[in-house]
Design an enzyme around this catalytic site. Structure first.
Site, short mmCIF file in Angstrom:
data_model
loop_
_atom_site.label_atom_id
_atom_site.label_comp_id
_atom_site.label_asym_id
_atom_site.label_seq_id
_atom_site.Cartn_x
_atom_site.Cartn_y
_atom_site.Cartn_z
N SER A 142 0.82 -1.21 0.00
CA SER A 142 0.00 0.00 0.00
C SER A 142 0.86 1.26 0.00
CB SER A 142 -0.91 0.03 1.23
OG SER A 142 -1.80 -1.05 1.18
N ASP A 193 -1.76 4.94 8.85
CA ASP A 193 -1.46 3.80 7.98
C ASP A 193 -0.99 4.30 6.60
OD1 ASP A 193 -1.15 1.13 7.33
OD2 ASP A 193 -3.29 0.76 6.99
N THR A 195 -1.73 4.39 3.30
CA THR A 195 -2.40 5.21 2.28
C THR A 195 -2.54 6.67 2.72
OG1 THR A 195 -3.57 3.24 1.54
CG2 THR A 195 -4.39 5.35 0.73
ZN LIG Z 1 -3.17 -1.50 0.12
#
Ligand SMILES: [Zn+2]
Ligand SMILES: *[C@@H]1O[C@H](CO)[C@@H](O)[C@H](O)[C@H]1NC(C)=O
Ligand SMILES: *[C@@H]1O[C@H](CO)[C@@H](O)[C@H](O)[C@H]1NC(C)=O
Length: 588
Positions: A142, A193, A195
């Site tokens: 990600s 996190d 993103t």
């Molecule tokens: Zn992801």
């Protein structure tokens, strides 16, 4: 127009090889073949040569036109950027591949007894696909995925808006803030996190969430760039002396955020006080869970504790729209359906369909907002990668399978495997006796997962290997619904691109590299991301933070540690199939 040449070529292939070659030669040189020529009149010959010249000319023109058109399309990529004020909403469905849509669509139709053409809102807005590989691997994570969106550059797995050479790259959000836009981030995972972090932080490794928390509220070289943040991840903002903290140090990032002017809310009642965005004072920090907000399948029964993705998205759009009412610049908002990915990692199809439905609902609200709002705007939605290698099919036996899967099984599942596991581990912490454990398991696979035909082997596995319970519970649901998974990690599948308007998002129609999504974002807003990159790189790696300490603010570059996957993964097959390594505790 190109037909004459094609037909002559085809005709030639029906003759002998020699004859074919001779004719082919003739086509190329313009000389007619002599060998098998029947006697002809002069006029017939002239007519034939004339026809041939015409065919050759026509074909040449077609080829030239095709080349010119192709060149136009690849070089100029016209971006229909509006002249005046505009809003950009970028939605990320983390870990959602094309099969997640088929899975969820069929589940919805089953639950609501709808016909096959009652699709998801997303289905009607598909415009293209994104290719997702990172600079270090054919399968992205990600962090590298979001760096492609935020910076418009490929980087290594784990990079939070850092380039492969460990220099920071400016983000579209930072550039938007600098240009006078208001900015926001809405997620269902931790706001620290990968993103969301990629839009407003720069660290060498995504695991540095304490550092990311500091940067996101402004303790980094650019100062505060985000006006609104809603999501989970409170624990990285609380000092380690406080209950519920997961920080390594005793910094109170919430106190720091308040000093920077942030309004802070951390509860459902605090969220309700925002009155759907009409009572928001920016900047706003809303952290509604210690870590991740629960999966929608569980949260829907706990709406008195946690807001939904849709509620947070609508609140953010209203607040940012009101705050930019009198400005000549609009807003940039990123909304992430973060936990579609987690349901993929967990191989939990029941959790996944509810995550995708929640995303589809927020997607619908964004469309409605754009429809009603006076300011011009566009929404683009895509995924960073697919997770789980999901298949809406599963062969359970060696006999040839029937073509079906059973959405009804998912319909009977009322909780995520994660939640049933959490309850199970809580129960085990009271150190119950084995028969009590067995009856708890039997009762709860029925109550939580809707399974009343648990096999003895499944019960035995749950009782004897409680650390594998997250996988076992999810696998019980997957097998019964005949849903397949090929991995607990990510896959290299191309992912879908959706948009509120095909015209406004024209440069993203078709199949694109994920960095082109990043290019679109900056071009639509007409902001100078490269200037931010230059500024960040000029400021260097040392930064005096709010505590007056000089810190290496982006953290150390990742070690080339194979276990952590930072190294280049391209083309290094090492007989991995022979390794039967298994994690001891397969927590999700
Ligand atoms: Zn992801
Ligand atoms: C809390 O953080 C401080 C440094 O900020 C450290 O000295 C202390 O050991 C930490 N305490 C715990 C329990 O981790
Ligand atoms: C769902 O649960 C009901 C009630 O227990 C049961 O009758 C039905 O067979 C279940 N459906 C599926 C597909 O498992």
């Amino acid at each position: 127009m190109a037909r004459p040449l094609f037909e002559q070529r085809r005709a030639s292939s029906e003759h002998t090889n020699d004859r074919g070659l001779a004719e082919e030669d003739a086509l190329l040189t313009g000389e007619h073949t002599q060998k098998f020529e029947p006697p002809q009149s002069k006029w017939k010959k002239i007519r034939e040569v004339g026809l041939f010249v015409w065919a050759l000319l026509a074909t040449t023109i077609v080829i030239i036109l095709a080349v010119v058109v192709q060149k136009e399309r690849t070089t100029s990529a016209p971006s229909p950027v509006p002249d005046g004020k505009r809003n950009l909403i970028f939605m990320v469905s983390d870990g959602m591949g094309p099969t997640s849509l088929s899975l969820t669509r069929s589940f919805k139709q089953y639950e609501q007894a709808e016909p096959f053409d009652n699709t998801l809102m997303l289905d009607g807005h598909l415009i293209g696909q994104s290719r997702t590989r990172s600079s270090s691997s054919l399968i992205t994570d990600s962090a590298a995925g979001a760096t492609a969106f935020s910076c418009g550059h490929k980087s290594y797995n784990g990079a939070i808006s850092m380039l492969p050479d460990h220099q920071p790259c400016g983000t579209v959000l930072e550039a938007a803030k600098r240009a006078g836009y208001m900015t926001g981030l809405v997620v269902t995972t931790r706001i620290t996190d990968a993103t969301p972090a990629c839009f407003a932080a720069h660290v060498n490794m995504r695991s540095e969430e304490d550092r990311i928390a500091e940067q996101m509220v402004g303790d980094y070289p650019l100062g505060r760039v985000v006006d609104l943040m809603l999501g989970g991840g409170r624990c990285h903002f609380l000092p380690n002396s406080t209950e519920g903290s997961c920080r390594d140090d005793d910094r109170d990032i919430i106190a720091y955020a308040k000093e920077q002017g942030f309004d802070y809310v951390d509860s459902r009642s605090g969220f309700d006080g925002l009155k759907e965005g009409t009572a928001v004072n920016l900047p706003l920090l809303g952290l509604f869970a210690r870590t991740d907000i629960p999966y929608e399948i569980d949260r829907r029964n706990e709406a008195d504790i946690y807001p939904s993705l849709d509620e947070m998205a609508r609140t953010a759009m209203k607040a940012l729209s009101d705050a930019t009412r009198d400005s000549d610049k609009g807003f940039f908002l990123m909304i992430e359906g973060s936990r579609i990915d987690h349901a993929g990692h967990a191989n939990d199809p029941a959790a996944q369909v509810h995550e995708v439905l929640a995303y589809d609902k927020a997607f619908t609200s964004v469309l409605e907002f754009l429809e009603k709002d006076d300011t011009e705007g566009v929404m683009v939605s895509t995924s960073d990668h697919e997770t789980g290698g999901l298949a809406t099919a599963r062969q359970l036996h060696s006999t040839y399978p029937e073509y079906l899967w059973y959405p009804g099984v998912l319909s009977n599942t009322s909780h995520s495997a994660e939640r049933v596991t959490h309850n199970y581990h809580s129960f085990l912490s009271g150190q119950p006796k084995k028969p009590a454990i067995e009856s708890w398991v039997r009762e709860n696979v029925k109550k939580g997962l809707g399974i009343d035909d648990a096999a003895d082997s499944e019960i035995k596995s749950l009782v004897e290997k409680p650390e594998l319970a997250p996988y076992t519970f999810a696998d019980m649901v997957s097998r019964r619904s005949q849903i397949g998974w090929s991995t607990h990690g990510h896959s290299a599948a191309d992912v879908n691109i959706f948009a509120s308007s095909r015209k406004a998002a024209a440069p993203l129609v078709g199949n694109h590299e994920n960095t082109e999504v990043g290019d679109f974002l900056r071009r639509y807003l007409d902001v100078d991301v490269e200037a931010i990159t230059k500024e960040l790189q000029a400021k260097g790696t040392s930064f005096v933070n709010a505590l007056g300490q000089a810190v290496d603010w982006m953290g150390a570059p990742p070690s080339q540690d194979k276990e952590h996957g930072w190294e280049d993964h391209l083309d290094h097959y090492q007989h991995d199939f022979k390794k039967h390594k298994r994690c001891e505790v397969c927590g999700v």
